[in-house]
Design an enzyme around this catalytic site. Structure first.
Site, PDB file in Angstrom:
ATOM      1  CG  ASP A 216      -2.801 -63.243  15.381  1.00  0.00           C
ATOM      2  OD1 ASP A 216      -2.235 -62.213  15.770  1.00  0.00           O
ATOM      3  OD2 ASP A 216      -4.038 -63.361  15.359  1.00  0.00           O
TER       4      ASP A 216
ATOM      5  CG  ASN B 155     -15.385 -65.384  13.065  1.00  0.00           C
ATOM      6  OD1 ASN B 155     -14.664 -65.030  13.998  1.00  0.00           O
ATOM      7  ND2 ASN B 155     -14.902 -65.814  11.915  1.00  0.00           N
TER       8      ASN B 155
ATOM      9  CD  GLU C 187     -11.187 -66.920  10.958  1.00  0.00           C
ATOM     10  OE1 GLU C 187     -12.022 -66.652  11.843  1.00  0.00           O
ATOM     11  OE2 GLU C 187     -10.872 -66.114  10.069  1.00  0.00           O
TER      12      GLU C 187
END
Ligand code: GLP
Length: 261
Positions: free
Chosen positions: A67, A135, A142
């Site tokens: 990324d 998370n 995400e």
């Protein structure tokens, strides 16, 4: 999924490096998938040492990073391209022309399409190294990311922005968008090594290993991959319900391997 629990963050790095060494020894032209974040830094340190000792060479390797932030120039100290140069590429014999990091500057939508093509042209990724966000994100996928997603633009969660704030100076522009390999892109890697250390990752590790397959924990998609090794220290393993079982499996696999030698 193989789960390996070791005593310390350094042992996580050592074992991760051993997997890389074995791969590159068997295939000097290996295509590596690389990650940023603080977790793989110790592993990169091990690889640098192995190369300095002459045990490994990256001369013929290719690499693809997961990324990159959108809006950060590759020379920006917080860009992932800069991070990779400083933490690894500047210290090993890899040809920088063979190191790919998504381009977050020109036309990110086109860059995402091009990135997929470049990975395919290289013949796919042989070994993908991953960290994991608190998370459960992998790359910058995400929670709620499609489990069949490809390289694309993603909006970062407030939590991820807060977690990564420590790398930016006060008042410095911190992007809220990134370009990331998709979950399907990651799952196409032939082998995946996910590294996690510290208690702050314990919940994410529990969800990814033992939780349901769910876009709420993008890393749980690794349950669908048939050659993933999760290497974690005791703190990151602290919320697992079945750690004794994982250790027993590893012991028995080792014994079998020794008996066959
Ligand atoms: C960033 C990266 C991820 C990385 C995560 C965790 O969000 N995009 O690839 O896994 O941070 O980073 P750390 O290893 O610093 O906890």
């Amino acid at each position: 999924m193989q789960v390996v629990i070791v005593n310390s963050a350094q042992e996580v790095a050592n074992l991760g490096a051993r997997h890389c060494l074995n791969l590159i020894t068997a295939n000097p032209r290996a295509v590596l998938g690389l990650a940023t974040g603080s977790t793989p830094v110790a592993l990169y340190g091990e690889l640098i040492e192995l190369q300095a000792k002459g045990a490994i060479s990256f001369e013929q390797c290719l690499s693809f990073n997961l990324d990159e932030y959108i809006g950060l120039d590759p020379r920006h100290p917080q860009s992932y391209r800069y991070f990779m140069n400083i933490q690894l590429f500047d210290h090993i014999d890899i040809d920088k022309n063979n190191t790919y990091v998504p381009d977050g500057m020109s036309d990110p939508q086109q860059s995402a399409i091009d990135y997929e093509k470049e990975i395919a042209t290289a013949g796919g990724i042989d070994l993908q190294i991953l960290g994991v966000g608190r998370n459960g994100h992998i790359g910058f996928n995400e929670p709620s990311s499609s489990l069949v997603s490809r390289t694309r633009i993603k909006t970062l969660t407030a939590g991820t922005i807060a977690d990564n704030k420590r790398f930016f100076t006060v008042d410095e522009f911190q992007p809220s968008l990134a370009i990331t390999m998709g979950i399907a892109t990651i799952l196409e890697s032939k082998k995946i090594l996910l590294l996690a250390t510290g208690a702050s990752k314990a919940k994410a590790v529990r969800d990814l290993v033992e939780g349901p397959l769910s876009a709420s924990c993008p890393a749980s998609a690794l349950q669908m991959h048939n050659n993933t090794v999760v290497i974690i220290d005791r703190e990151a393993a602290s919320e697992l319900a079945h750690s004794e079982y994982y250790q027993q499996v590893n012991l028995e696999t080792e014994q079998l391997a020794n008996n066959n030698d």
